[in-house]
Enzyme design. Structure first.
Site, PDB file in Angstrom:
ATOM      1  N   TYR A  89      15.563   1.788 -58.307  1.00 12.22           N
ATOM      2  CA  TYR A  89      15.305   2.457 -57.024  1.00 12.22           C
ATOM      3  C   TYR A  89      13.808   2.629 -56.811  1.00 12.22           C
ATOM      4  O   TYR A  89      13.297   2.422 -55.720  1.00 12.22           O
ATOM      5  CB  TYR A  89      15.999   3.824 -56.964  1.00 12.22           C
ATOM      6  N   PHE A 136       3.606  -9.023 -27.824  1.00 11.83           N
ATOM      7  CA  PHE A 136       4.792  -9.572 -28.464  1.00 11.83           C
ATOM      8  C   PHE A 136       5.919  -8.563 -28.215  1.00 11.83           C
ATOM      9  O   PHE A 136       5.685  -7.353 -28.187  1.00 11.83           O
ATOM     10  CB  PHE A 136       4.602  -9.832 -29.961  1.00 11.83           C
ATOM     11  N   THR A 137       7.146  -9.069 -28.052  1.00  6.37           N
ATOM     12  CA  THR A 137       8.273  -8.237 -27.615  1.00  6.37           C
ATOM     13  C   THR A 137       8.432  -6.944 -28.425  1.00  6.37           C
ATOM     14  O   THR A 137       8.311  -5.847 -27.881  1.00  6.37           O
ATOM     15  CB  THR A 137       9.575  -9.060 -27.691  1.00  6.37           C
ATOM     16  N   ASP A 168      -1.639  -8.596 -36.491  1.00  3.69           N
ATOM     17  CA  ASP A 168      -0.270  -9.109 -36.601  1.00  3.69           C
ATOM     18  C   ASP A 168      -0.411 -10.462 -37.295  1.00  3.69           C
ATOM     19  O   ASP A 168      -0.748 -11.469 -36.676  1.00  3.69           O
ATOM     20  CB  ASP A 168       0.370  -9.244 -35.216  1.00  3.69           C
ATOM     21  N   LYS A 194       8.406 -15.445 -41.329  1.00  2.00           N
ATOM     22  CA  LYS A 194       7.760 -16.611 -40.704  1.00  2.00           C
ATOM     23  C   LYS A 194       6.932 -17.325 -41.780  1.00  2.00           C
ATOM     24  O   LYS A 194       7.485 -17.929 -42.669  1.00  2.00           O
ATOM     25  CB  LYS A 194       6.903 -16.178 -39.524  1.00  2.00           C
ATOM     26  N   ARG A 244      11.387 -18.006 -23.451  1.00  2.00           N
ATOM     27  CA  ARG A 244      10.230 -17.121 -23.561  1.00  2.00           C
ATOM     28  C   ARG A 244       9.616 -17.094 -22.158  1.00  2.00           C
ATOM     29  O   ARG A 244       8.689 -17.840 -21.861  1.00  2.00           O
ATOM     30  CB  ARG A 244       9.211 -17.636 -24.590  1.00  2.00           C
ATOM     31  N   PHE A 300      16.399  -9.932 -23.779  1.00  2.00           N
ATOM     32  CA  PHE A 300      16.643 -11.357 -24.039  1.00  2.00           C
ATOM     33  C   PHE A 300      17.629 -11.596 -25.170  1.00  2.00           C
ATOM     34  O   PHE A 300      18.311 -12.614 -25.195  1.00  2.00           O
ATOM     35  CB  PHE A 300      15.318 -12.077 -24.323  1.00  2.00           C
TER      36      PHE A 300
HETATM   37  C1  LIG Z   1       8.694 -12.109 -35.422  1.00  2.00           C
HETATM   38  C2  LIG Z   1       7.474 -11.426 -35.002  1.00  2.00           C
HETATM   39  C3  LIG Z   1       7.337 -10.027 -35.085  1.00  2.00           C
HETATM   40  C4  LIG Z   1       8.471  -9.113 -35.497  1.00  2.00           C
HETATM   41  O1  LIG Z   1       8.908  -9.354 -36.754  1.00  2.00           O
HETATM   42  P1  LIG Z   1      10.462  -9.212 -37.199  1.00  2.00           P
HETATM   43  O2  LIG Z   1      10.437  -9.617 -38.625  1.00  2.00           O
HETATM   44  O3  LIG Z   1      11.255 -10.122 -36.332  1.00  2.00           O
HETATM   45  O4  LIG Z   1      10.842  -7.793 -37.013  1.00  2.00           O
HETATM   46  C5  LIG Z   1       6.125  -9.488 -34.728  1.00  2.00           C
HETATM   47  N1  LIG Z   1       5.111 -10.252 -34.278  1.00  2.00           N
HETATM   48  C6  LIG Z   1       5.217 -11.569 -34.172  1.00  2.00           C
HETATM   49  C7  LIG Z   1       4.067 -12.372 -33.672  1.00  2.00           C
HETATM   50  C8  LIG Z   1       6.396 -12.219 -34.511  1.00  2.00           C
HETATM   51  O5  LIG Z   1       6.510 -13.530 -34.362  1.00  2.00           O
END
Ligand SMILES: *Cc1c(COP(=O)(O)O)cnc(C)c1O
Length: 460
Positions: free
Chosen positions: A75, A127-128, A218, A261, A385, A452
């Site tokens: 843990y 970004f969303t 980011d 990613k 998008r 979306f």
């Molecule tokens: C995917 C993404 C996020 C969010 O990350 P999640 O792992 O999907 O929560 C933030 N910023 C960018 C540029 C992304 O592509």
């Protein structure tokens, strides 16, 4: 004499395969109606080539899978957490790390810590999930990306750059105290995977230091951005992607990462901070939303795979092949006359749906329509998008009308072959040839947040 052609090829070989289900057009028609014409709502078994996203869809290496077996599922104080922390310090240079279940977990925490109601958060395109967390914390996002980013035809080599003049205007208007931080993405997703230059980052760093404003990075696609700096920016040709990645991070104060990613894992993320006081707050808050600060919603094995993925993600050979595959598909589409965002970005091809379907109004959801048509044609899954992703203005309730109305063909890392890319290009071409007959969609169900993902549509 012409120099003979020398091809790139993948720096790996295939050891295990996953069989995919092939569908008929009738099956796809049924599946699409059931999914409300939203590719997010399709069952993955009904998809042939899945270009919905590059998020969490990468193929892990044998080393990563072996690492999974060494998961220390304690843990508290899991050994794998310390491996992850060491990898982040070594490759990115940030001092303190809080793991999170994925990128948005880190966005939630940083927004809660750094944003006060009424604050402004300037960023190089929204970004969303990032913007939503900023808004939920009471802030307002302000776009400071250069104008070229909104023009799908501009060939600017660094369309992800921040416009320091736009930032200065915000600072003059609201005062530096109202700027929570600059939200700086590398390889800007919503602009089509477009990079930021080191020169721009340096200028941004100088400006923000002068005004005592932090930069939160980011860094979801930082390695891809570094590769573009290597091939496009003067003075970087002889530097490795690994060195460039570290230099980028050194110009920022902290980062949110979706490790799904660039970092080559199926799940995971983190928040990294140089400031000890902010880190202390973050490691306290993570307990509320994710889990203890040494696992943050992840299993020990997930953190181990992430630590190994980070080291693989910054290898020159890996990134060259990754971006080489995206460019291979992009050049085929350009040769067919298909309107795509140029220069070709790092993680996918973005079709300009406004130019592909010029007879549709933006309120008829051209990109959503095109994504549905591509699926029908070949079982290739892509995503919107454009206006659907942009959502509504929280004050007026009106749609945001983004300049860019795109269909994203996102390429998972190390998953598909060149032959798959050929099939995709041929399918896009097929739909392109009958584009004039394509009608738009109307929305029949609209969720309140990040619509979306779950909205439903009907053909007009
Ligand atoms: C995917 C993404 C996020 C969010 O990350 P999640 O792992 O999907 O929560 C933030 N910023 C960018 C540029 C992304 O592509």
């Amino acid at each position: 004499m012409k120099t003979p052609k020398r091809s790139w090829a993948e720096p790996y070989k295939i050891k295990m395969v996953e069989l995919v289900h092939m569908t008929s057009r009738e099956e796809r028609e049924k599946a699409l109606v059931k999914a409300g014409y939203n590719t997010f709502l399709l069952h993955s078994k009904d998809v042939y080539i899945d270009l919905l996203t590059d998020s969490g869809t990468s193929a892990m290496s044998d080393r990563q899978w072996a690492g999974m077996m060494t998961g220390d599922e304690a843990y508290a104080g899991s050994e794998n957490f310390y491996h992850l922390e060491a990898a982040i310090r070594k490759y990115y240079g940030y001092k303190h790390v809080v793991p999170t279940h994925q990128g948005r977990g880190a966005e939630n925490i940083i927004s809660k810590i750094m944003i006060k109601p009424g604050d402004i958060i300037p960023g190089n395109m929204y970004f969303t999930t990032t913007r939503l967390h900023q808004e939920l914390a009471g802030g307002t996002f302000a776009d400071i990306i250069i104008d070229e980013a909104h023009d799908s035809l501009s060939e600017h080599p660094f369309k992800g750059n921040a416009d320091i003049g736009k930032l200065d205007k915000l600072v003059k208007e609201h005062g530096a105290k109202k700027i929570a931080y600059v939200s700086l993405a590398t390889s800007v997703n919503m602009a089509g995977g477009q990079p930021v230059s080191m020169q721009n980052l340096r200028e941004l760093r100088a400006y923000t230091l002068k005004h005592k404003i932090k930069i939160i990075h980011d860094m979801t696609r930082v390695a891809e951005n570094a590769y573009f700096i290597k091939v496009r920016e003067k003075g970087y040709q002889n530097k490795s992607v690994q060195e460039i990645v570290k230099e980028i991070c050194s110009l920022t104060d902290g980062a949110t990462m979706s490790a799904k990613k660039d970092a080559l894992v199926n799940i995971g993320g983190f928040l990294a901070l140089n400031d000890k006081r902010l880190y202390d707050e973050a490691s306290n808050l993570v307990v509320v939303y994710e889990g203890l600060h040494t696992y943050g919603g992840l299993a020990g094995r997930d953190m181990e795979a992430m630590a190994i993925g980070i080291s693989e993600s910054v290898q020159d050979d890996h990134i060259r092949a990754r971006i080489g595959q995206v460019e291979y598909l992009g050049h085929q589409l350009l040769a067919m006359g298909v309107p795509i965002v140029i220069p070709i970005g790092g993680h996918g091809i973005f079709i300009d749906a406004k130019r592909f379907l010029p007879h549709l109004k933006q309120t008829q959801f051209p990109a959503q329509t095109l994504a549905a048509e591509l699926y029908l044609d070949s079982g290739v899954r892509t995503m919107e998008r454009g206006i659907v992703s942009a959502g509504r203005n929280k004050e007026t309730g009106e749609h945001y009308f983004p300049e860019l109305e795109l269909v994203r063909l996102t390429i998972p890392r190390r998953v598909y072959t060149q032959a798959h890319m050929d099939v995709v290009a041929e399918s896009v071409n097929e739909v392109f040839l009958r584009r004039k007959k394509i009608k738009g969609l109307k929305m029949t169900f609209e969720p309140q947040y990040l619509r979306f993902f779950q909205a439903k549509f009907m053909p007009l």
